[in-house]
Design a protein around this motif. Structure first.
Motif, short mmCIF file in Angstrom:
data_model
loop_
_atom_site.label_atom_id
_atom_site.label_comp_id
_atom_site.label_asym_id
_atom_site.label_seq_id
_atom_site.Cartn_x
_atom_site.Cartn_y
_atom_site.Cartn_z
N ALA A 248 14.88 -85.46 61.40
CA ALA A 248 16.20 -85.83 61.34
C ALA A 248 16.28 -87.39 62.73
N VAL A 249 15.88 -87.34 63.65
CA VAL A 249 16.56 -88.44 63.83
C VAL A 249 15.06 -89.80 63.52
N ARG A 250 14.60 -89.77 63.00
CA ARG A 250 13.31 -90.67 62.50
C ARG A 250 14.59 -91.24 61.03
N ILE B 107 14.33 -99.91 61.54
CA ILE B 107 13.58 -99.65 61.94
C ILE B 107 12.99 -98.38 61.57
N ASP B 108 11.20 -98.43 61.62
CA ASP B 108 10.40 -97.36 61.07
C ASP B 108 10.33 -96.86 62.72
N THR B 109 10.10 -95.65 62.65
CA THR B 109 9.24 -95.08 63.77
C THR B 109 8.55 -94.39 63.56
N GLU B 110 7.71 -93.50 64.58
CA GLU B 110 7.19 -91.96 64.18
C GLU B 110 6.80 -91.58 64.99
N ILE B 111 6.38 -90.08 64.49
CA ILE B 111 7.06 -88.73 65.21
C ILE B 111 5.59 -88.26 65.76
N LYS B 112 5.96 -87.95 67.30
CA LYS B 112 4.85 -87.77 68.49
C LYS B 112 4.76 -86.24 68.55
N TRP B 113 4.19 -85.16 67.64
CA TRP B 113 4.32 -84.25 67.98
C TRP B 113 3.98 -82.94 69.16
N PRO B 114 5.31 -82.40 69.16
CA PRO B 114 6.34 -81.98 68.28
C PRO B 114 7.32 -82.18 68.63
N ASN B 115 8.05 -83.34 69.62
CA ASN B 115 9.63 -83.49 69.94
C ASN B 115 9.43 -84.70 70.53
N ASP B 116 9.16 -85.74 70.06
CA ASP B 116 9.22 -87.35 70.92
C ASP B 116 9.34 -88.18 69.48
N ILE B 117 10.24 -89.63 69.20
CA ILE B 117 10.43 -90.13 68.47
C ILE B 117 9.28 -91.99 69.09
N ASN C 231 5.55 -98.65 68.27
CA ASN C 231 4.07 -98.86 68.95
C ASN C 231 3.78 -98.32 69.79
N GLY C 232 3.83 -97.25 69.52
CA GLY C 232 3.13 -96.12 70.90
C GLY C 232 4.13 -95.88 71.89
N LYS C 233 5.33 -95.84 71.90
CA LYS C 233 6.58 -96.13 72.91
C LYS C 233 7.12 -95.30 72.43
N LYS C 234 7.44 -94.64 73.34
CA LYS C 234 8.53 -93.42 73.62
C LYS C 234 10.67 -93.92 73.71
N ILE C 235 10.50 -93.59 71.82
CA ILE C 235 11.93 -94.01 71.92
C ILE C 235 13.31 -92.89 71.94
N CYS C 236 12.68 -91.67 71.78
CA CYS C 236 13.86 -90.51 72.13
C CYS C 236 13.20 -89.07 72.02
N PHE D 69 20.46 -84.19 60.56
CA PHE D 69 19.82 -82.29 60.64
C PHE D 69 20.52 -81.94 60.18
N ALA D 70 21.65 -81.22 59.48
CA ALA D 70 22.55 -80.60 58.52
C ALA D 70 22.12 -80.67 57.49
N LEU D 71 21.73 -81.75 56.67
CA LEU D 71 21.04 -81.41 55.41
C LEU D 71 19.67 -80.29 55.43
N LEU D 72 18.61 -81.43 56.35
CA LEU D 72 17.59 -80.46 57.03
C LEU D 72 17.65 -78.61 57.15
N TYR D 73 18.56 -78.64 57.82
CA TYR D 73 18.55 -77.57 58.53
C TYR D 73 19.37 -76.75 57.41
N GLU D 74 19.83 -76.80 56.32
CA GLU D 74 20.31 -76.18 55.39
C GLU D 74 19.20 -75.63 54.36
N VAL D 75 17.91 -76.35 54.57
CA VAL D 75 16.41 -76.17 53.31
C VAL D 75 16.13 -75.37 54.09
N PHE D 76 16.14 -75.62 55.22
CA PHE D 76 14.74 -74.85 56.28
C PHE D 76 15.46 -73.44 56.59
#
Length: 257
Positions: free
Chosen positions: A82-84, A93-103, A106-111, A179-186
């Motif tokens: 949801a954050v991504r 701004i394109d980001t990646e997910i560092k499993w399981p809980n960081d966004i 360029n190799g640095k944490k935003i979230c 998140f609400a959209l994803l949570y409904e499916v989940f």
């Protein structure tokens, strides 16, 4: 669809703590608590999470899921996706997910994301999903200089200016809407099968050598992606092993990612 009820505090000890207090008082699912500053924020594994006034997002959501407890660790992965989506949708701004809980970018944490569960007779009484995002931050402690970044800093790296002053507010709402959209499916499937392909596409660890920080004995392998349950699949010389989110962390061999 999850009905969201937003409440804001200038200063609070922790948005996760406030959600827990409200949950104990009978608050309904969908309550969102956000704050301009946290005095006692925490990250995963009990690490401190400080959020200076107006520079970053500190926000938490109350859920009262009816799914089996063993499914609920995947909510951290749902929040990460949801954050991504929100960051890309609002600011390109394109980001990646560092499993399981960081966004990361360029190799640095935003979230960072901290999901906490309260059990009653082996069933989930409630779940708190807490999210912290570096938005306008420019200064980090020396020990985090090579590990942390912010959306403003990344925007500058892309040749743009700062994000708008109202970015914390608009990004908070966009995150929880996604998140609400994803949570409904989940909630219908109880797993990540519908979004697994999307999650793996933005998985920073994918096809990279990682060290699994197992408390019993750390081990290494190549991350291949997640499965429907949200477990990370890590290929070793012997076999393909599943790593559950829980409190086990994964690090890159040569750095944070």
């Amino acid at each position: 669809m999850l009905a969201l009820d937003y409440q804001y505090f200038e200063t609070i000890d922790s948005t996760n703590n406030e959600i827990k207090r409200r949950a104990a008082q009978g608050a309904e699912e969908g309550l969102v608590v956000s704050a301009g500053m946290q005095s006692a924020g925490r990250g995963r594994s009990g690490h401190d999470w400080k959020s200076p006034v107006g520079e970053s997002i500190a926000t938490s959501l109350l859920l009262r899921p009816t799914l089996p407890v063993e499914c609920l660790s995947s909510l951290t992965l749902v929040a990460a996706l949801a954050v991504r989506r929100a960051i890309y949708g609002l600011y390109d701004i394109d980001t990646e997910i560092k499993w399981p809980n960081d966004i990361v970018r360029n190799g640095k944490k935003i979230c960072g994301i901290l999901t906490e569960l309260s059990l009653e007779q082996q069933k989930a009484e409630y779940v708190v999903v807490g999210i912290g995002v570096n938005v306008h931050n420019r200064n980090f402690p020396e020990e985090l200089l090579d590990k942390a970044t912010s959306l403003d800093m990344e925007s500058h790296q892309m040749g743009r200016g700062d994000l708008p002053p109202e970015s914390c507010q608009e990004l908070t709402r966009r995150i929880w809407e996604e998140f609400a959209l994803l949570y409904e499916v989940f909630s219908m499937t109880g797993d990540l099968s519908v979004v697994m392909e999307e999650y793996n596409r933005f998985l920073a660890n994918r096809n990279r050598q990682v060290r699994v920080m197992d408390p019993k004995e750390p081990w290494e392998g190549i991350a291949r992606g997640i499965d429907e349950s949200g477990a990370l699949l890590v290929e070793t010389k012997e076999d393909l092993r599943r790593v559950d989110a829980g409190e086990v962390s994964v690090r890159g061999i040569y750095g944070y990612v």
